[in-house]
Design a protein around this motif. Structure first.
Motif, PDB file in Angstrom:
ATOM      1  N   ASN A  81     -40.784   3.586  32.296  1.00  0.00           N
ATOM      2  CA  ASN A  81     -39.260   3.819  31.769  1.00  0.00           C
ATOM      3  C   ASN A  81     -38.416   3.006  32.830  1.00  0.00           C
ATOM      4  O   ASN A  81     -38.798   2.504  33.944  1.00  0.00           O
ATOM      5  CB  ASN A  81     -38.989   5.106  31.581  1.00  0.00           C
ATOM      6  N   LEU A  82     -37.242   2.880  32.644  1.00  0.00           N
ATOM      7  CA  LEU A  82     -36.229   2.126  33.399  1.00  0.00           C
ATOM      8  C   LEU A  82     -36.059   2.613  34.901  1.00  0.00           C
ATOM      9  O   LEU A  82     -35.519   2.267  35.725  1.00  0.00           O
ATOM     10  CB  LEU A  82     -34.952   2.171  32.627  1.00  0.00           C
ATOM     11  N   GLN A  83     -36.443   3.930  35.117  1.00  0.00           N
ATOM     12  CA  GLN A  83     -36.379   4.695  36.038  1.00  0.00           C
ATOM     13  C   GLN A  83     -37.636   4.462  37.254  1.00  0.00           C
ATOM     14  O   GLN A  83     -37.615   5.023  38.264  1.00  0.00           O
ATOM     15  CB  GLN A  83     -36.140   6.072  36.071  1.00  0.00           C
ATOM     16  N   GLY A  84     -38.635   3.774  36.735  1.00  0.00           N
ATOM     17  CA  GLY A  84     -39.513   3.207  37.598  1.00  0.00           C
ATOM     18  C   GLY A  84     -40.855   4.255  37.213  1.00  0.00           C
ATOM     19  O   GLY A  84     -41.799   3.994  37.938  1.00  0.00           O
ATOM     20  N   GLN A  85     -40.475   5.136  36.314  1.00  0.00           N
ATOM     21  CA  GLN A  85     -41.811   6.421  36.205  1.00  0.00           C
ATOM     22  C   GLN A  85     -42.753   5.953  35.229  1.00  0.00           C
ATOM     23  O   GLN A  85     -42.570   5.323  33.948  1.00  0.00           O
ATOM     24  CB  GLN A  85     -41.015   7.479  35.695  1.00  0.00           C
ATOM     25  N   ARG A  86     -44.009   6.227  35.601  1.00  0.00           N
ATOM     26  CA  ARG A  86     -44.986   5.849  34.523  1.00  0.00           C
ATOM     27  C   ARG A  86     -44.973   6.764  33.431  1.00  0.00           C
ATOM     28  O   ARG A  86     -44.919   7.769  33.696  1.00  0.00           O
ATOM     29  CB  ARG A  86     -46.433   5.894  35.037  1.00  0.00           C
ATOM     30  N   VAL A  87     -45.148   6.175  31.954  1.00  0.00           N
ATOM     31  CA  VAL A  87     -45.062   6.950  30.855  1.00  0.00           C
ATOM     32  C   VAL A  87     -46.343   6.829  30.150  1.00  0.00           C
ATOM     33  O   VAL A  87     -46.996   5.735  29.816  1.00  0.00           O
ATOM     34  CB  VAL A  87     -43.853   6.585  30.101  1.00  0.00           C
ATOM     35  N   HIS A 104     -43.262   7.063  23.259  1.00  0.00           N
ATOM     36  CA  HIS A 104     -42.950   7.125  21.826  1.00  0.00           C
ATOM     37  C   HIS A 104     -41.380   7.481  21.588  1.00  0.00           C
ATOM     38  O   HIS A 104     -40.967   7.408  20.461  1.00  0.00           O
ATOM     39  CB  HIS A 104     -43.901   8.146  21.080  1.00  0.00           C
ATOM     40  N   ARG A 105     -40.853   8.169  22.516  1.00  0.00           N
ATOM     41  CA  ARG A 105     -39.513   8.233  22.309  1.00  0.00           C
ATOM     42  C   ARG A 105     -38.710   7.159  22.213  1.00  0.00           C
ATOM     43  O   ARG A 105     -39.049   5.933  22.683  1.00  0.00           O
ATOM     44  CB  ARG A 105     -38.799   9.428  23.288  1.00  0.00           C
ATOM     45  N   ARG A 106     -37.413   7.063  21.539  1.00  0.00           N
ATOM     46  CA  ARG A 106     -36.464   5.939  21.405  1.00  0.00           C
ATOM     47  C   ARG A 106     -35.944   5.501  23.070  1.00  0.00           C
ATOM     48  O   ARG A 106     -35.715   6.431  23.622  1.00  0.00           O
ATOM     49  CB  ARG A 106     -35.224   6.388  20.711  1.00  0.00           C
ATOM     50  N   GLY A 107     -36.049   4.393  23.314  1.00  0.00           N
ATOM     51  CA  GLY A 107     -35.714   3.986  24.634  1.00  0.00           C
ATOM     52  C   GLY A 107     -36.352   2.551  24.967  1.00  0.00           C
ATOM     53  O   GLY A 107     -36.988   1.925  24.226  1.00  0.00           O
ATOM     54  N   VAL A 108     -36.068   2.056  26.081  1.00  0.00           N
ATOM     55  CA  VAL A 108     -36.270   0.808  26.504  1.00  0.00           C
ATOM     56  C   VAL A 108     -37.650   1.301  27.743  1.00  0.00           C
ATOM     57  O   VAL A 108     -37.356   2.057  28.543  1.00  0.00           O
ATOM     58  CB  VAL A 108     -35.309  -0.022  27.313  1.00  0.00           C
ATOM     59  N   TYR A 109     -38.758   0.478  27.392  1.00  0.00           N
ATOM     60  CA  TYR A 109     -39.761   0.644  28.310  1.00  0.00           C
ATOM     61  C   TYR A 109     -40.152  -0.867  28.951  1.00  0.00           C
ATOM     62  O   TYR A 109     -39.993  -1.750  28.422  1.00  0.00           O
ATOM     63  CB  TYR A 109     -41.012   1.346  27.582  1.00  0.00           C
ATOM     64  N   LYS A 147     -42.346  -6.978  30.873  1.00  0.00           N
ATOM     65  CA  LYS A 147     -41.761  -7.334  29.791  1.00  0.00           C
ATOM     66  C   LYS A 147     -41.136  -5.909  29.073  1.00  0.00           C
ATOM     67  O   LYS A 147     -41.787  -4.930  29.422  1.00  0.00           O
ATOM     68  CB  LYS A 147     -42.365  -7.798  28.495  1.00  0.00           C
ATOM     69  N   LYS A 148     -39.776  -6.198  28.536  1.00  0.00           N
ATOM     70  CA  LYS A 148     -39.200  -5.186  28.233  1.00  0.00           C
ATOM     71  C   LYS A 148     -39.330  -4.896  26.571  1.00  0.00           C
ATOM     72  O   LYS A 148     -39.502  -5.921  25.829  1.00  0.00           O
ATOM     73  CB  LYS A 148     -37.390  -5.189  28.278  1.00  0.00           C
ATOM     74  N   TYR A 149     -39.454  -3.492  26.205  1.00  0.00           N
ATOM     75  CA  TYR A 149     -39.657  -3.107  24.692  1.00  0.00           C
ATOM     76  C   TYR A 149     -38.810  -1.984  24.291  1.00  0.00           C
ATOM     77  O   TYR A 149     -38.615  -1.014  25.213  1.00  0.00           O
ATOM     78  CB  TYR A 149     -41.250  -2.636  24.414  1.00  0.00           C
ATOM     79  N   LEU A 150     -38.109  -2.225  23.097  1.00  0.00           N
ATOM     80  CA  LEU A 150     -37.275  -1.324  22.806  1.00  0.00           C
ATOM     81  C   LEU A 150     -37.868  -0.586  21.580  1.00  0.00           C
ATOM     82  O   LEU A 150     -38.349  -0.966  20.561  1.00  0.00           O
ATOM     83  CB  LEU A 150     -35.894  -1.870  22.425  1.00  0.00           C
ATOM     84  N   ILE A 151     -38.057   0.969  21.760  1.00  0.00           N
ATOM     85  CA  ILE A 151     -38.473   1.696  20.442  1.00  0.00           C
ATOM     86  C   ILE A 151     -37.348   2.393  19.959  1.00  0.00           C
ATOM     87  O   ILE A 151     -36.529   2.837  20.637  1.00  0.00           O
ATOM     88  CB  ILE A 151     -39.596   2.668  20.961  1.00  0.00           C
ATOM     89  N   ARG A 152     -37.177   2.075  18.677  1.00  0.00           N
ATOM     90  CA  ARG A 152     -36.136   2.886  17.831  1.00  0.00           C
ATOM     91  C   ARG A 152     -36.534   3.361  16.646  1.00  0.00           C
ATOM     92  O   ARG A 152     -37.394   3.078  16.084  1.00  0.00           O
ATOM     93  CB  ARG A 152     -34.987   1.835  17.737  1.00  0.00           C
ATOM     94  N   ILE A 161     -39.604  -2.542  18.687  1.00  0.00           N
ATOM     95  CA  ILE A 161     -40.735  -1.804  17.954  1.00  0.00           C
ATOM     96  C   ILE A 161     -40.069  -0.804  17.109  1.00  0.00           C
ATOM     97  O   ILE A 161     -39.426   0.212  17.548  1.00  0.00           O
ATOM     98  CB  ILE A 161     -41.670  -1.124  18.935  1.00  0.00           C
ATOM     99  N   GLU A 162     -39.928  -0.953  15.850  1.00  0.00           N
ATOM    100  CA  GLU A 162     -39.429  -0.101  14.772  1.00  0.00           C
ATOM    101  C   GLU A 162     -40.499   1.229  14.497  1.00  0.00           C
ATOM    102  O   GLU A 162     -41.662   1.079  14.007  1.00  0.00           O
ATOM    103  CB  GLU A 162     -39.198  -0.651  13.422  1.00  0.00           C
ATOM    104  N   ASN A 163     -39.899   2.307  14.770  1.00  0.00           N
ATOM    105  CA  ASN A 163     -40.603   3.415  14.337  1.00  0.00           C
ATOM    106  C   ASN A 163     -41.923   3.616  14.913  1.00  0.00           C
ATOM    107  O   ASN A 163     -42.862   4.142  13.822  1.00  0.00           O
ATOM    108  CB  ASN A 163     -40.292   3.478  12.692  1.00  0.00           C
ATOM    109  N   GLY A 164     -42.265   3.143  15.942  1.00  0.00           N
ATOM    110  CA  GLY A 164     -43.374   3.238  16.262  1.00  0.00           C
ATOM    111  C   GLY A 164     -43.585   3.602  17.693  1.00  0.00           C
ATOM    112  O   GLY A 164     -42.786   4.329  18.345  1.00  0.00           O
ATOM    113  N   GLN A 165     -44.852   3.496  18.197  1.00  0.00           N
ATOM    114  CA  GLN A 165     -45.374   3.801  19.682  1.00  0.00           C
ATOM    115  C   GLN A 165     -45.934   2.666  20.556  1.00  0.00           C
ATOM    116  O   GLN A 165     -46.584   1.802  19.993  1.00  0.00           O
ATOM    117  CB  GLN A 165     -46.466   4.799  19.467  1.00  0.00           C
TER     118      GLN A 165
END
Length: 206
Positions: free
Chosen positions: A181-187, A191-196, A201-206, A167-171
């Motif tokens: 998040n990858l630590q298993g914590q609900r978000v 909107h921060r950059r990272g893998v969710y 399914k995995k999503y990358l925000i960058r 996901i480019e520049n998005g939320q």
């Protein structure tokens, strides 16, 4: 420098002029250097381990951008043996979800180091068809394009899907399920950059 040349050494053998092509058939340490007026400089060392061939399977994955009702796989090996019968082969219906797409797939056996499989994809009785796809020796992903070379559809080999949607520049919205998040914590607002992760399914925000 006319006196400069590449030289090489295998294990602890003698140094020699480097050929244009060097074939390595067994485990060894290769050293390469620039010889200037008899002095070796810039020595680079690499260790090579030769792994014996192991028979294995290779899966051919195909995604079609055209609206064909069926997709035939016509396969033949390096010896000319037809693997799916006579032209146009067989209509493949087996599918697998990889990344964001559903792929038609067929698995073949790779029995020797010089063995390979070739393919042509088509629909109906064999028309229209794609260009030839050759030298398949491992899991490979192909996309049948809508563009053509002459009367045959082009085929693009693509990298194996990662299963991560970018996901480019998005939320990433949470409308379709909770996001972690990858630590298993609900978000709540990812909107921060990272893998969710959402719905497995995995999503990358960058």
């Amino acid at each position: 420098n006319n006196s400069a040349k590449l030289v090489y050494q295998l294990d602890d053998g003698d140094w020699a002029d480097a050929p244009s092509t060097l074939t390595i058939t067994q485990d060894c340490t290769l050293r390469l250097a620039l010889s200037v007026n008899g002095e070796r400089i810039g020595i680079v060392e690499r260790r090579y381990t030769i792994t014996p061939f192991q028979p294995h399977t290779a899966t051919v994955y195909v995604r079609n951008e055209n609206t064909w009702n069926t997709t035939n796989f016509y396969l033949w090996d390096k010896n000319g043996t037809q693997l799916n019968g006579n032209w146009p082969g067989k209509a493949v219906t087996a599918t697998k979800e990889v990344g964001d797409y559903t792929w038609l797939c067929q698995t073949v056996n790779i029995t020797s180091k010089d063995y390979c499989v070739n393919a042509v994809f088509s629909t109906g009785s064999g028309t229209p068809q794609t260009v030839d796809v050759v030298n398949i020796t491992e899991d490979s992903y192909y996309v049948i394009k809508t563009s053509q070379t002459g009367t045959k559809y082009k085929v693009e080999k693509v990298d194996a899907p990662t299963g991560i949607k970018v996901i480019e520049n998005g939320q990433l919205t949470i409308d379709n399920g909770p996001v972690y998040n990858l630590q298993g914590q609900r978000v709540n607002t990812p909107h921060r950059r990272g893998v969710y992760i959402r719905n497995g399914k995995k999503y990358l925000i960058r």
